[in-house]
Design an enzyme around this catalytic site. Structure first.
Site: not given
Ligand code: IDP
Ligand code: MG
Length: 151
Positions: A9, A49, A85, A112, A115, A126
């Site tokens: 990000k 999103y 993840r 954070n 993604h 995605e």
């Protein structure tokens, strides 16, 4: 074979963490099949999103993800969604375990760093939202695979 989309990000790019984060993904053994620097426009941000539309943090999230350049990465391999993840850590960095990317380099849920797709169907969708087939080296041979996966 699963595919996952990773986004470094705008805060990761601004803070000079691109190399550090990609290094962690490589060291885990992940096979990167596509990568580019880009700026996400509002239309793509809303599409990506869409599941969060209507939530209190949604407009801030769209502003954040469109606020500067990002690095998008496609990863392919068995169980990559779960593996990534776990490497990324909990959504809220304050609760993310040390040793995870968010747990080691971030402190705030609205910044954070990264993604990662949350299930195989989202990974597929995605990756296709961000990459054309021609941009993905889906089938390249990686000589280390036999040392990373039991054959
Ligand atoms: P994930 O990125 O771990 O999958 P999601 O729940 O899908 O987490 O949320 C998407 C993104 O929205 C988060 O990564 C974070 O950037 C942002 N976000 C989620 N919850 C909040 C919040 O409560 N405040 C601010 N931003 C949030
Ligand atoms: Mg999510």
């Amino acid at each position: 074979m699963e595919r996952s989309l990773i986004i470094l990000k705008p805060d990761a790019v601004q803070r000079g963490l691109i190399g550090t984060i990609i290094g962690r993904l490589e060291q885990r053994g992940l096979k990167l099949i596509g990568m580019k620097l880009m700026q996400i426009d509002e239309e793509l941000a809303r599409k990506h999103y869409g599941e969060h539309e209507g939530k209190p943090f949604y407009s801030g999230l769209v502003s954040y993800i469109t606020s500067g350049p990002v690095v998008v990465i496609a990863v392919a391999g068995a169980n990559v969604i779960e593996v990534i993840r776990n490497t990324v850590g909990a959504t809220n960095p304050a609760k993310a375990a040390p040793g995870t990317i968010r747990g080691d380099y971030a402190v705030s849920i609205g910044r954070n760093l990264i993604h990662a797709s949350d299930k195989p169907e989202s990974g597929e969708r995605e990756v296709q939202n961000f990459f054309t087939d021609a941009e993905l080296l889906q089938d390249f041979r990686r000589d280390t695979d036999r040392w990373i996966f039991e054959q």
